[in-house]
Design a protein around this motif. Structure first.
Motif, short mmCIF file in Angstrom:
data_model
loop_
_atom_site.label_atom_id
_atom_site.label_comp_id
_atom_site.label_asym_id
_atom_site.label_seq_id
_atom_site.Cartn_x
_atom_site.Cartn_y
_atom_site.Cartn_z
N GLY A 44 4.71 1.63 0.40
CA GLY A 44 5.28 -0.03 0.91
C GLY A 44 6.26 -0.28 -0.83
O GLY A 44 6.43 -1.82 -0.58
N CYS B 64 4.44 -5.51 1.96
CA CYS B 64 5.05 -4.43 2.88
C CYS B 64 3.80 -2.76 2.97
O CYS B 64 3.58 -2.26 1.75
CB CYS B 64 6.17 -3.82 1.72
SG CYS B 64 6.87 -2.34 2.75
N GLY B 65 3.82 -2.12 3.66
CA GLY B 65 2.48 -0.81 3.62
C GLY B 65 2.17 -0.76 5.30
O GLY B 65 2.48 -1.35 6.43
N ASN B 66 0.90 -0.09 5.78
CA ASN B 66 0.32 -0.19 6.51
C ASN B 66 -0.02 -1.62 7.02
O ASN B 66 -0.33 -2.45 6.94
CB ASN B 66 -1.09 0.83 6.84
CG ASN B 66 -1.85 -0.13 6.16
OD1 ASN B 66 -2.69 -0.93 6.49
ND2 ASN B 66 -2.59 0.36 5.40
N SER B 67 -0.01 -1.55 8.89
CA SER B 67 -0.11 -2.98 9.71
C SER B 67 -1.61 -3.30 9.63
O SER B 67 -1.77 -4.94 9.27
CB SER B 67 0.16 -2.20 11.19
OG SER B 67 -0.46 -1.74 11.70
N GLU B 68 -2.27 -3.02 9.64
CA GLU B 68 -3.90 -2.66 9.40
C GLU B 68 -4.01 -3.46 7.79
O GLU B 68 -4.68 -4.81 8.02
CB GLU B 68 -4.91 -1.98 9.08
CG GLU B 68 -6.35 -2.21 8.72
CD GLU B 68 -7.00 -1.33 9.21
OE1 GLU B 68 -8.32 -1.44 8.50
OE2 GLU B 68 -7.02 -0.02 8.86
N THR C 253 0.77 -1.25 -0.19
CA THR C 253 -0.10 0.29 0.18
C THR C 253 1.04 1.37 -0.14
O THR C 253 2.21 1.49 0.96
CB THR C 253 -0.85 -0.03 1.25
OG1 THR C 253 -0.01 -0.09 2.48
CG2 THR C 253 -2.11 -0.77 1.27
N VAL D 98 6.21 -3.35 7.76
CA VAL D 98 5.32 -2.51 8.21
C VAL D 98 6.01 -0.92 7.86
O VAL D 98 7.24 -0.91 8.39
CB VAL D 98 4.76 -2.65 9.99
CG1 VAL D 98 3.99 -1.42 9.95
CG2 VAL D 98 3.95 -3.93 10.32
N TYR D 99 5.41 -0.54 7.78
CA TYR D 99 4.99 0.81 7.04
C TYR D 99 4.27 1.24 7.97
O TYR D 99 3.37 1.47 7.88
CB TYR D 99 5.58 1.72 5.09
CG TYR D 99 6.27 1.28 4.60
CD1 TYR D 99 7.00 0.39 4.72
CD2 TYR D 99 6.35 2.69 3.85
CE1 TYR D 99 8.63 0.42 3.97
CE2 TYR D 99 7.97 2.50 3.14
CZ TYR D 99 8.51 1.51 2.92
OH TYR D 99 9.50 1.35 2.30
N PHE D 100 4.94 2.64 8.95
CA PHE D 100 3.89 3.45 9.78
C PHE D 100 3.55 4.83 8.86
O PHE D 100 4.31 5.59 8.01
CB PHE D 100 5.04 3.57 10.97
CG PHE D 100 5.51 2.43 11.56
CD1 PHE D 100 3.88 2.23 12.36
CD2 PHE D 100 6.41 1.74 12.17
CE1 PHE D 100 4.84 1.53 13.22
CE2 PHE D 100 6.64 0.62 12.46
CZ PHE D 100 5.95 0.54 13.36
N ARG E 92 -9.95 -2.26 -2.44
CA ARG E 92 -8.48 -2.16 -1.68
C ARG E 92 -7.95 -4.03 -1.98
O ARG E 92 -8.97 -4.35 -2.80
CB ARG E 92 -8.99 -2.73 0.01
CG ARG E 92 -9.80 -1.17 0.59
CD ARG E 92 -10.26 -1.46 2.02
NE ARG E 92 -11.15 -0.15 2.13
CZ ARG E 92 -10.10 1.31 2.58
NH1 ARG E 92 -8.35 1.45 2.52
NH2 ARG E 92 -11.12 2.20 3.78
#
Length: 220
Positions: free
Chosen positions: A118, A191-195, A115, A218-220, A172
């Motif tokens: 990421g 790779c991207g947000n944790s959700e 996302t 995870v990318y914050f 999504r």
């Protein structure tokens, strides 16, 4: 190569603005070795604030690139956005283990799921290993956020847009995964947000895939 750590000053070569808030910073590599998927710790020369950014460029590129999304209230990204050619960055690294070997790229089908920014480490993978057997699934809000889409083979890139019907799939990443089929020997890198990562891994497990086939950053 992955255990060698460097601390150097690197001159900025150019800043390419992709959207109002997202840009690519290109700077000297100074022959620094790295493994695709690793990241650098980056800050403006003389500053006390640093942030981690995945390497966006490939092994054969003579320069480094990082993909940055500006946080307007942030301490680092607004300064990076104002960089000019000739400015200096303080670089530490490379570091990290979200990597893939060329042998694995050739021996397994690989699905890369990202996302937003990421997608950065995957861009490095594809540039470094052009013969890899991959599918790239990129989730964004609008098509303008499909960073580096021209660097991927069209039949291997799925753009999922959640706020407009302009990609390959309207919805999504997780909506796409619910409908998709993957061979049982596929390896998944997220790779991207944790959700997104949590939800995607649960969906893949529901399809009968094993968690030892899944790797995430995870990318914050």
């Amino acid at each position: 190569m992955s255990e060698t750590y460097y601390h150097n000053m690197h001159k900025v070569l150019q800043v390419q603005h992709l959207t109002e808030h997202t840009f690519v910073v290109q700077f000297e590599r100074k022959e620094m070795p790295f493994i695709p998927g690793q990241h650098l710790v980056v800050g403006k020369k003389g500053d006390k604030e640093f942030r981690q950014y995945s390497i966006y460029s490939g092994l054969n590129d003579p320069h480094f690139e990082i993909l940055v999304r500006e946080v307007e209230t942030g301490l680092v990204t607004p300064k990076l956005k104002q960089l000019k050619p000739g400015d200096e960055l303080e670089i530490n690294g490379p570091m990290g283990y979200f990597t893939v070997s060329e042998q694995r790229c050739l021996n397994h089908p690989i699905v890369m799921i990202a996302t937003g920014t990421g997608i950065a480490p995957f861009n490095s993978w594809v540039k470094s290993f052009p013969d890899m057997n991959y599918k790239m699934i990129h989730g964004v809000r609008k098509a303008e956020e499909a960073y580096g889409i021209d660097r991927y083979k069209k039949d291997r890139f799925v753009l999922c847009t959640s706020q407009e019907k302009s990609g390959n799939f309207n919805g999504r990443v997780t909506d796409y995964l619910q409908k998709a089929y993957f061979p049982s020997n596929t390896l998944f890198y997220l790779c991207g947000n944790s959700e997104m990562i949590f939800d995607a891994m649960e969906l893949l497990k529901d399809k009968g895939l094993n968690t030892n086939q899944m790797f995430a950053e995870v990318y914050f």
